[in-house]
Design a protein around this motif. Structure first.
Motif, PDB file in Angstrom:
ATOM      1  N   PRO A  75      -2.571   5.479  30.689  1.00 41.81           N
ATOM      2  CA  PRO A  75      -2.490   5.653  32.140  1.00 41.81           C
ATOM      3  C   PRO A  75      -3.499   6.716  32.591  1.00 41.81           C
ATOM      4  CG  PRO A  75      -0.309   5.714  31.136  1.00 41.81           C
ATOM      5  CD  PRO A  75      -1.310   5.758  30.012  1.00 41.81           C
ATOM      6  N   PHE A  76      -3.881   6.686  33.856  1.00 42.06           N
ATOM      7  CA  PHE A  76      -4.919   7.575  34.389  1.00 42.06           C
ATOM      8  C   PHE A  76      -4.700   9.040  34.009  1.00 42.06           C
ATOM      9  CE2 PHE A  76      -6.302  10.616  37.544  1.00 42.06           C
ATOM     10  CZ  PHE A  76      -7.666  10.351  37.603  1.00 42.06           C
ATOM     11  N   VAL A  77      -3.517   9.572  34.279  1.00 39.82           N
ATOM     12  CA  VAL A  77      -3.267  10.999  34.060  1.00 39.82           C
ATOM     13  C   VAL A  77      -3.416  11.368  32.590  1.00 39.82           C
ATOM     14  CG1 VAL A  77      -1.492  12.806  34.165  1.00 39.82           C
ATOM     15  CG2 VAL A  77      -1.894  11.333  36.146  1.00 39.82           C
ATOM     16  N   GLU A  78      -2.913  10.545  31.690  1.00 35.72           N
ATOM     17  CA  GLU A  78      -2.998  10.848  30.263  1.00 35.72           C
ATOM     18  C   GLU A  78      -4.435  10.760  29.758  1.00 35.72           C
ATOM     19  OE1 GLU A  78      -0.011   8.789  27.941  1.00 35.72           O
ATOM     20  OE2 GLU A  78       1.426   9.013  29.572  1.00 35.72           O
ATOM     21  N   ALA A  85      -1.752  13.831  25.133  1.00 34.56           N
ATOM     22  CA  ALA A  85      -1.575  12.886  26.236  1.00 34.56           C
ATOM     23  C   ALA A  85      -0.094  12.657  26.527  1.00 34.56           C
ATOM     24  CB  ALA A  85      -2.265  11.561  25.907  1.00 34.56           C
ATOM     25  N   ASN A  86       0.699  12.512  25.490  1.00 35.63           N
ATOM     26  CA  ASN A  86       2.140  12.311  25.671  1.00 35.63           C
ATOM     27  C   ASN A  86       2.816  13.553  26.234  1.00 35.63           C
ATOM     28  OD1 ASN A  86       3.294   9.594  24.756  1.00 35.63           O
ATOM     29  ND2 ASN A  86       1.719  10.037  23.238  1.00 35.63           N
ATOM     30  N   LEU A  87       2.342  14.729  25.859  1.00 40.00           N
ATOM     31  CA  LEU A  87       2.854  15.977  26.432  1.00 40.00           C
ATOM     32  C   LEU A  87       2.659  15.961  27.946  1.00 40.00           C
ATOM     33  CD1 LEU A  87       3.720  19.027  26.375  1.00 40.00           C
ATOM     34  CD2 LEU A  87       1.316  19.534  25.936  1.00 40.00           C
ATOM     35  N   ILE A  88       1.453  15.641  28.376  1.00 37.94           N
ATOM     36  CA  ILE A  88       1.154  15.624  29.812  1.00 37.94           C
ATOM     37  C   ILE A  88       1.924  14.502  30.509  1.00 37.94           C
ATOM     38  CG2 ILE A  88      -0.684  15.401  31.527  1.00 37.94           C
ATOM     39  CD1 ILE A  88      -0.696  18.047  29.821  1.00 37.94           C
ATOM     40  N   GLY A  89       2.020  13.344  29.872  1.00 39.62           N
ATOM     41  CA  GLY A  89       2.774  12.236  30.450  1.00 39.62           C
ATOM     42  C   GLY A  89       4.249  12.555  30.623  1.00 39.62           C
ATOM     43  N   ALA A  90       4.855  13.144  29.614  1.00 38.68           N
ATOM     44  CA  ALA A  90       6.269  13.521  29.705  1.00 38.68           C
ATOM     45  C   ALA A  90       6.471  14.585  30.784  1.00 38.68           C
ATOM     46  CB  ALA A  90       6.772  14.022  28.352  1.00 38.68           C
ATOM     47  N   ASP A 111      11.504  15.942  26.307  1.00 42.73           N
ATOM     48  CA  ASP A 111      10.353  15.337  25.632  1.00 42.73           C
ATOM     49  C   ASP A 111       9.123  16.223  25.759  1.00 42.73           C
ATOM     50  OD1 ASP A 111      11.834  13.197  24.786  1.00 42.73           O
ATOM     51  OD2 ASP A 111      11.028  11.772  26.241  1.00 42.73           O
ATOM     52  N   THR A 112       8.947  16.831  26.926  1.00 50.35           N
ATOM     53  CA  THR A 112       7.815  17.747  27.125  1.00 50.35           C
ATOM     54  C   THR A 112       7.886  18.882  26.114  1.00 50.35           C
ATOM     55  OG1 THR A 112       7.743  17.214  29.486  1.00 50.35           O
ATOM     56  CG2 THR A 112       6.636  19.241  28.788  1.00 50.35           C
ATOM     57  N   GLN A 153       2.941   6.977  37.696  1.00 56.98           N
ATOM     58  CA  GLN A 153       3.938   7.111  36.638  1.00 56.98           C
ATOM     59  C   GLN A 153       3.188   6.864  35.352  1.00 56.98           C
ATOM     60  OE1 GLN A 153       6.927   4.088  37.602  1.00 56.98           O
ATOM     61  NE2 GLN A 153       8.406   5.751  37.502  1.00 56.98           N
ATOM     62  N   THR A 154       3.518   7.590  34.314  1.00 60.19           N
ATOM     63  CA  THR A 154       2.798   7.367  33.072  1.00 60.19           C
ATOM     64  C   THR A 154       3.193   6.045  32.453  1.00 60.19           C
ATOM     65  OG1 THR A 154       4.430   8.614  31.841  1.00 60.19           O
ATOM     66  CG2 THR A 154       2.479   9.793  32.589  1.00 60.19           C
ATOM     67  N   HIS A 155       4.441   5.697  32.541  1.00 61.31           N
ATOM     68  CA  HIS A 155       4.923   4.450  31.953  1.00 61.31           C
ATOM     69  C   HIS A 155       5.801   3.766  32.994  1.00 61.31           C
ATOM     70  CE1 HIS A 155       3.303   5.622  28.136  1.00 61.31           C
ATOM     71  NE2 HIS A 155       3.844   6.790  28.314  1.00 61.31           N
ATOM     72  N   PRO A 156       5.263   2.748  33.671  1.00 58.20           N
ATOM     73  CA  PRO A 156       6.028   2.084  34.726  1.00 58.20           C
ATOM     74  C   PRO A 156       7.386   1.603  34.230  1.00 58.20           C
ATOM     75  CG  PRO A 156       3.776   1.259  34.647  1.00 58.20           C
ATOM     76  CD  PRO A 156       3.963   2.156  33.457  1.00 58.20           C
ATOM     77  N   VAL A 157       8.355   1.632  35.135  1.00 64.77           N
ATOM     78  CA  VAL A 157       9.699   1.179  34.806  1.00 64.77           C
ATOM     79  C   VAL A 157       9.643  -0.311  34.489  1.00 64.77           C
ATOM     80  CG1 VAL A 157      12.034   0.914  35.688  1.00 64.77           C
ATOM     81  CG2 VAL A 157      10.697   2.927  36.305  1.00 64.77           C
ATOM     82  N   GLN A 158      10.277  -0.682  33.383  1.00 67.08           N
ATOM     83  CA  GLN A 158      10.305  -2.078  32.974  1.00 67.08           C
ATOM     84  C   GLN A 158      11.661  -2.674  33.306  1.00 67.08           C
ATOM     85  OE1 GLN A 158       9.401  -2.180  28.825  1.00 67.08           O
ATOM     86  NE2 GLN A 158       7.310  -1.471  29.110  1.00 67.08           N
TER      87      GLN A 158
END
Length: 162
Positions: free
Chosen positions: A20-23, A96-101, A109-110, A148-153
């Motif tokens: 995702p863009f932010v990550e 990337a996951n740190l920033i996404g969380a 998670d962060t 959103q880093t990971h869109p709701v599914q």
């Protein structure tokens, strides 16, 4: 380390375009920041172009604090790919996951991702810097209101892929 073996944390795990863009932006700014003062000037120019003066300073402070913690409070060096690389490695994936969380407000998670990057004593400070940096990157996003880093599914996320 055995000669010819990829350093731990450097093995490619994906392509920036898949993030995702932010990550993806977080990984790029990490690379730029860690590449020295000339590249840090580039980071400042980007922040100043997209954010106001106050938010630019906050973004620089949070990124700088986070990178300093990672460089000084880690048991081994952070492995990074070059600024021009299209792929990212395992350590960059954790970043990337740190920033996404942090962006998604997932505090536990962060903190967990922060603890993978720095020693336990400094994980909370790293998590707080990540939260501030994530907020700044969200403001820079082309669709910052919907980021959103990971869109709701609709379907639950499977616990295994294969």
């Amino acid at each position: 380390m055995t000669k010819g073996k990829t350093p731990r944390g450097a093995a490619p795990v994906g392509y920036l375009i898949e993030l995702p863009f932010v990550e993806a932006a977080a990984v790029q700014y990490l690379r730029l920041w860690c590449s020295g003062p000339a590249y840090q000037d580039h980071v400042w120019n980007d922040f100043a172009s997209f954010l106001g003066p106050h938010e630019s300073r906050l973004a620089m402070q949070n990124l700088g604090d986070l990178c300093k913690l990672i460089s000084e409070r880690r048991s081994r060096p952070m492995m990074r790919h070059t600024v021009q690389s299209k792929c990212f490695g395992a350590d960059e994936s954790v970043f990337a996951n740190l920033i996404g969380a942090a962006l998604d407000g997932e505090e536990q998670d962060t903190l967990l991702f922060a603890a993978l990057l720095v020693d336990a004593k400094h994980a909370l400070a790293a998590a707080r810097s990540a939260e501030g940096f994530a907020r700044s990157l969200k403001l820079m996003s082309p669709q910052h209101d919907q980021v959103q880093t990971h869109p709701v599914q609709q379907d639950p996320i499977p616990n295994r892929l294969h």
